[in-house]
Design a protein around this motif. Structure first.
Motif, PDB file in Angstrom:
ATOM      1  N   ALA A 157      60.702  67.107  63.627  1.00 36.44           N
ATOM      2  CA  ALA A 157      62.074  67.220  63.148  1.00 36.44           C
ATOM      3  C   ALA A 157      62.729  68.525  63.593  1.00 36.44           C
ATOM      4  CB  ALA A 157      62.108  67.112  61.618  1.00 36.44           C
ATOM      5  N   ASP A 158      61.934  69.594  63.730  1.00 37.46           N
ATOM      6  CA  ASP A 158      62.533  70.872  64.111  1.00 37.46           C
ATOM      7  C   ASP A 158      62.865  70.947  65.598  1.00 37.46           C
ATOM      8  OD1 ASP A 158      59.724  71.025  64.634  1.00 37.46           O
ATOM      9  OD2 ASP A 158      59.865  73.196  64.773  1.00 37.46           O
ATOM     10  N   GLU A 159      62.607  69.879  66.339  1.00 42.15           N
ATOM     11  CA  GLU A 159      63.081  69.810  67.728  1.00 42.15           C
ATOM     12  C   GLU A 159      64.592  69.611  67.777  1.00 42.15           C
ATOM     13  OE1 GLU A 159      60.679  67.617  70.713  1.00 42.15           O
ATOM     14  OE2 GLU A 159      59.574  66.886  68.966  1.00 42.15           O
ATOM     15  N   ILE A 160      65.150  69.027  66.728  1.00 41.32           N
ATOM     16  CA  ILE A 160      66.593  68.773  66.678  1.00 41.32           C
ATOM     17  C   ILE A 160      67.131  69.343  65.353  1.00 41.32           C
ATOM     18  CG2 ILE A 160      66.745  66.846  68.284  1.00 41.32           C
ATOM     19  CD1 ILE A 160      66.394  64.924  65.962  1.00 41.32           C
ATOM     20  N   PRO A 161      67.193  70.669  65.240  1.00 43.10           N
ATOM     21  CA  PRO A 161      67.531  71.296  63.959  1.00 43.10           C
ATOM     22  C   PRO A 161      69.006  71.254  63.584  1.00 43.10           C
ATOM     23  CG  PRO A 161      67.206  72.972  65.635  1.00 43.10           C
ATOM     24  CD  PRO A 161      66.835  71.662  66.268  1.00 43.10           C
ATOM     25  N   GLN A 162      69.920  71.149  64.561  1.00 42.08           N
ATOM     26  CA  GLN A 162      71.346  71.227  64.304  1.00 42.08           C
ATOM     27  C   GLN A 162      72.013  69.862  64.426  1.00 42.08           C
ATOM     28  OE1 GLN A 162      72.531  74.156  63.286  1.00 42.08           O
ATOM     29  NE2 GLN A 162      70.501  75.075  63.628  1.00 42.08           N
ATOM     30  N   ALA A 163      73.124  69.688  63.718  1.00 42.93           N
ATOM     31  CA  ALA A 163      73.901  68.452  63.836  1.00 42.93           C
ATOM     32  C   ALA A 163      74.288  68.226  65.296  1.00 42.93           C
ATOM     33  CB  ALA A 163      75.145  68.525  62.967  1.00 42.93           C
ATOM     34  N   GLY A 164      74.038  67.028  65.780  1.00 43.87           N
ATOM     35  CA  GLY A 164      74.352  66.696  67.162  1.00 43.87           C
ATOM     36  C   GLY A 164      73.200  66.897  68.126  1.00 43.87           C
ATOM     37  N   ASP A 165      72.138  67.570  67.696  1.00 43.74           N
ATOM     38  CA  ASP A 165      70.959  67.695  68.542  1.00 43.74           C
ATOM     39  C   ASP A 165      70.329  66.311  68.717  1.00 43.74           C
ATOM     40  OD1 ASP A 165      71.289  70.407  68.738  1.00 43.74           O
ATOM     41  OD2 ASP A 165      69.688  70.923  67.330  1.00 43.74           O
ATOM     42  N   TRP A 175      57.950  62.389  57.939  1.00 44.10           N
ATOM     43  CA  TRP A 175      56.732  62.599  57.151  1.00 44.10           C
ATOM     44  C   TRP A 175      56.003  63.804  57.729  1.00 44.10           C
ATOM     45  CZ3 TRP A 175      51.423  62.333  58.371  1.00 44.10           C
ATOM     46  CH2 TRP A 175      50.565  62.314  57.268  1.00 44.10           C
ATOM     47  N   GLN A 176      55.743  64.800  56.891  1.00 47.87           N
ATOM     48  CA  GLN A 176      55.029  66.010  57.302  1.00 47.87           C
ATOM     49  C   GLN A 176      55.704  66.702  58.487  1.00 47.87           C
ATOM     50  OE1 GLN A 176      52.370  67.217  55.518  1.00 47.87           O
ATOM     51  NE2 GLN A 176      52.720  65.499  54.115  1.00 47.87           N
ATOM     52  N   GLY A 177      57.017  66.569  58.592  1.00 49.87           N
ATOM     53  CA  GLY A 177      57.752  67.185  59.691  1.00 49.87           C
ATOM     54  C   GLY A 177      57.792  66.365  60.962  1.00 49.87           C
ATOM     55  N   PHE A 178      57.126  65.198  60.976  1.00 51.27           N
ATOM     56  CA  PHE A 178      57.143  64.307  62.130  1.00 51.27           C
ATOM     57  C   PHE A 178      58.256  63.270  61.974  1.00 51.27           C
ATOM     58  CE2 PHE A 178      52.547  65.473  61.992  1.00 51.27           C
ATOM     59  CZ  PHE A 178      52.422  66.009  63.266  1.00 51.27           C
ATOM     60  N   ILE A 179      58.781  62.799  63.106  1.00 52.58           N
ATOM     61  CA  ILE A 179      59.778  61.735  63.136  1.00 52.58           C
ATOM     62  C   ILE A 179      59.086  60.445  63.565  1.00 52.58           C
ATOM     63  CG2 ILE A 179      61.944  60.926  64.145  1.00 52.58           C
ATOM     64  CD1 ILE A 179      62.471  63.886  64.970  1.00 52.58           C
ATOM     65  N   TYR A 180      59.229  59.397  62.739  1.00 53.72           N
ATOM     66  CA  TYR A 180      58.612  58.109  63.050  1.00 53.72           C
ATOM     67  C   TYR A 180      59.690  57.032  63.151  1.00 53.72           C
ATOM     68  CZ  TYR A 180      54.184  60.256  61.610  1.00 53.72           C
ATOM     69  OH  TYR A 180      53.106  61.080  61.501  1.00 53.72           O
ATOM     70  N   VAL A 181      59.414  56.061  64.014  1.00 51.68           N
ATOM     71  CA  VAL A 181      60.295  54.908  64.150  1.00 51.68           C
ATOM     72  C   VAL A 181      59.455  53.643  64.128  1.00 51.68           C
ATOM     73  CG1 VAL A 181      60.206  54.811  66.682  1.00 51.68           C
ATOM     74  CG2 VAL A 181      62.216  53.932  65.482  1.00 51.68           C
ATOM     75  N   SER A 182      60.038  52.585  63.595  1.00 54.88           N
ATOM     76  CA  SER A 182      59.433  51.259  63.702  1.00 54.88           C
ATOM     77  C   SER A 182      60.472  50.319  64.294  1.00 54.88           C
ATOM     78  CB  SER A 182      58.980  50.728  62.337  1.00 54.88           C
ATOM     79  OG  SER A 182      58.479  49.404  62.463  1.00 54.88           O
TER      80      SER A 182
END
Length: 383
Positions: A63-71, A157-164
């Motif tokens: 999630a911290d790869e895209i910290p700002q709005a629009g990232d 979850w735990q700072g990770f971004i998941y997709v299904s």
């Protein structure tokens, strides 16, 4: 996963499906691996894509790869082009990277945008996916509100971004509650990313999962990189469930500290790496001060796109140490990739028969993974 008709070529894979169920039914003290065809059959891979992979949760990054709005960053999963973007409300969403007009890709790479603008006819979308502008669309059949970007289920979850890619996936966080308890002392969610890389490995995605999740090979394949810190003989099986498996790569006594990590860690947690697999395609190694994660994106039966990241705890590691850890993991991945690409060639043999697995501490995680696959494919096998 509901039962469904088998695809064309079912005659060639029904035996594999039945064999997987038989392997899963073996006694825990007599585990077996799988025949090479499970890793080389194009028909089985297509079935996996339509079922277990499409229904599962896949890690795309941190999630911290895209910290700002629009990232945002673009990704691709099972032929689906995706956009991962943080909205004005700070919510991270995953959209289909497809313009609602004529299907053009909207974004590539990564960056920051006020709006997503199609390079073909300049349709533009807000950071929440709503269509903002479509020039010259004056015909009576056009309804702006029906032209939002298509979205996919997304969980953090735990700072990770998941997709299904499933229409109605089972909630992820609830299924991973036991794993969250193990990770809680590490404060995994607060780790900050310091490195990412992407590469294609010429092997089946399941081979990579199995390799990462067993300590049996550590001393043999990684004699200079890992053996001194995580020798095979010190590995121990960790907790598992229908959604994950894990093991501990314990460090020998007297090994220099690799970082203090979060204050809630005990001495044992600081002296091991905790490796886990969130089924089906994320494998990760959590240590006191370093978090490595590999997100596997299957491309074909013999190719998997790997996106791997390294994250650190606070300011525990200085820049020089971080550079050393990046170099270490780059070499470890190279060593694994070299072996797995040779393995893939061998698995094509008609004599690549199933072999016995090692004891639970060394390959019990592979049995867990096979149990997961058998459960996920059971409705199809019964058709």
């Amino acid at each position: 996963m509901s039962g469904r008709a088998l695809p064309v070529g079912a005659e060639r894979i029904q035996g594999l499906l039945d064999g997987l169920q038989q392997t899963a039914s073996l006694p825990a003290d007599r585990p077996m691996g799988l025949h090479g065809a499970y890793y080389t059959s194009p028909d089985l891979f297509e079935l996996e894509k339509a079922t277990v992979l499409r229904a599962g949760w896949h890690c795309l990054g941190r999630a911290d790869e895209i910290p700002q709005a629009g990232d945002y960053f673009a990704a691709r999963l099972l032929d689906e082009p995706l956009i991962v973007i943080r909205g004005d409300d700070a919510v991270i969403r995953v959209f289909a990277n497809v313009c609602r007009h004529r299907g053009m890709l909207l974004a590539e790479g990564r960056g920051n945008v006020k709006r997503l603008v199609c390079s073909y006819h300049a349709w533009s979308y807000g950071r929440d996916g709503a269509l903002l502008r479509a020039a010259h669309m004056e015909n009576a059949g056009f309804d702006r509100t029906n032209c939002r970007l298509a979205g996919f289920a997304c969980e953090l979850w735990q700072g990770f971004i998941y997709v299904s890619l499933s229409e109605n996936p089972e909630p992820l966080a609830a299924a991973l509650a036991p794993l969250a308890e193990v990770l809680a002392p590490y404060d995994t969610v607060s780790f900050r990313i310091v490195h990412s890389a992407e590469e294609d490995w010429q092997c089946n995605w399941k081979c990579l999962v199995e390799n990462f999740m067993e300590g049996y090979h550590l001393s043999v394949v990684h004699p200079k990189t890992l053996r001194g810190y995580t020798p095979t003989e010190l590995c121990t099986k960790g907790p598992s469930s229908a959604a994950f498996t894990s093991y501990n790569a314990n460090y020998p006594d007297g090994i220099p500290s690799r970082g203090k990590g979060a204050p809630g860690l005990d001495a044992g947690q600081r002296q091991r790496s905790f490796l886990f697999n969130v089924f089906p395609t994320q494998v990760a190694s959590q240590a006191a001060s370093l978090l490595a994660s590999l997100s596997l994106q299957p491309v074909s039966v013999g190719c998997v796109h790997v996106r791997w990241t390294l994250s650190v705890y606070g300011d525990d590691l200085d820049d020089e140490t971080i550079a050393q850890r990046i170099a270490l993991w780059t070499e470890v991945n190279r060593e694994d990739r070299e072996k797995l690409e040779k393995l893939q060639l061998a698995l094509g043999s008609s004599r690549a028969d199933a072999g016995p697995l090692a004891a639970e501490n060394f390959e019990g995680t592979i049995r867990d993974f096979h149990l997961y696959l058998a459960g996920a494919l059971a409705p199809v096998a019964a058709v």
